[in-house]
Design a protein around this motif. Structure first.
Motif, short mmCIF file in Angstrom:
data_model
loop_
_atom_site.label_atom_id
_atom_site.label_comp_id
_atom_site.label_asym_id
_atom_site.label_seq_id
_atom_site.Cartn_x
_atom_site.Cartn_y
_atom_site.Cartn_z
N LYS A 54 0.82 -1.23 0.00
CA LYS A 54 0.00 0.00 0.00
C LYS A 54 0.85 1.27 0.00
O LYS A 54 0.32 2.38 -0.09
N LYS A 55 2.17 1.11 0.11
CA LYS A 55 3.05 2.29 0.20
C LYS A 55 3.23 2.94 -1.17
O LYS A 55 3.26 2.25 -2.19
N PRO A 56 3.40 4.26 -1.18
CA PRO A 56 3.58 4.96 -2.46
C PRO A 56 4.85 4.54 -3.22
O PRO A 56 4.89 4.63 -4.44
N ASN A 59 5.81 0.29 -6.01
CA ASN A 59 6.10 -0.07 -7.42
C ASN A 59 7.57 0.17 -7.76
O ASN A 59 8.21 -0.67 -8.41
N GLY A 60 8.10 1.30 -7.29
CA GLY A 60 9.52 1.60 -7.53
C GLY A 60 10.42 0.59 -6.84
O GLY A 60 11.44 0.17 -7.39
N LEU A 61 10.03 0.21 -5.63
CA LEU A 61 10.80 -0.76 -4.86
C LEU A 61 10.86 -2.11 -5.58
O LEU A 61 11.93 -2.72 -5.72
N VAL A 62 9.71 -2.57 -6.07
CA VAL A 62 9.64 -3.86 -6.77
C VAL A 62 10.45 -3.81 -8.07
O VAL A 62 11.20 -4.75 -8.38
N LYS A 63 10.34 -2.71 -8.78
CA LYS A 63 11.07 -2.55 -10.05
C LYS A 63 12.58 -2.57 -9.79
O LYS A 63 13.34 -3.25 -10.48
N PHE A 64 12.99 -1.84 -8.77
CA PHE A 64 14.41 -1.81 -8.42
C PHE A 64 14.91 -3.18 -7.96
O PHE A 64 15.95 -3.67 -8.41
N PHE A 65 14.16 -3.83 -7.08
CA PHE A 65 14.61 -5.09 -6.48
C PHE A 65 14.73 -6.20 -7.54
O PHE A 65 15.53 -7.13 -7.37
#
Ligand code: ATP
Ligand code: MG
Length: 137
Positions: A54-56, A59-65
């Protein structure tokens, strides 16, 4: 023995910090009992961080990881979940203490080079997500 799931994120592997990070856990006295290197799929990354969906920044975190090689590890030893988090330091490297991995080796919250389980419950969940029991020594 207590176990924690520790992962070197794509920025850590790209910056050739794998040996440095493993050395810090080993020198403290924790035992490496599982290790593999892989590029996680976005689906796997999303499962790993599902508590944050739910965090803003999710999506960026998943893409980076999922953008490069991750070194997934299991370390074992007394109080390794809590003490491992102490070795790692605060989420935001600028708020972490000198001598911690994040203070010493990185600058940005979104590029903080290492993950560590935050409780025994999440450790068990994460180890099961990344390893089969016969891949752990
Ligand atoms: P990790 O789970 O990766 O060990 P952590 O437990 O210290 O880190 P979490 O709250 O679980 O912190 O957040 C997971 C990751 O999401 C962080 O390591 C960081 O890379 C990223 N993150 C957390 N908060 C923010 C934020 N406010 N902005 C951008 N990225 C963030
Ligand atoms: Mg976390």
């Amino acid at each position: 023995q207590e176990r924690s799931f520790i992962a070197i994120k794509p920025d850590g592997t790209q910056r050739r910090l794998v040996g440095e990070i493993i050395a810090r856990f080993e020198k403290k006295g924790f035992k490496l009992v599982g290790i593999k290197i892989l590029v996680p799929t976005p689906e796997h990354a999303a499962k790993h961080y599902e508590d944050l969906n739910k965090k803003p920044f999710f999506n960026g975190l998943v893409k980076f990881f999922s953008s490069g090689a991750v070194v997934a590890m299991v370390f074992e030893g007394k109080d390794v979940v809590r003490t491992g988090r102490v070795l790692i330091g605060a989420t935001d490297p600028s708020q972490s203490a000198p001598g911690t991995i994040r203070f010493d080796l990185c600058i940005e919250t979104g590029r903080n080079i290492i993950h560590g389980s935050d409780s025994n419950e999440s450790a068990a969940h994460e180890i099961a997500l990344w390893f089969k029991e016969d891949e752990i020594a």
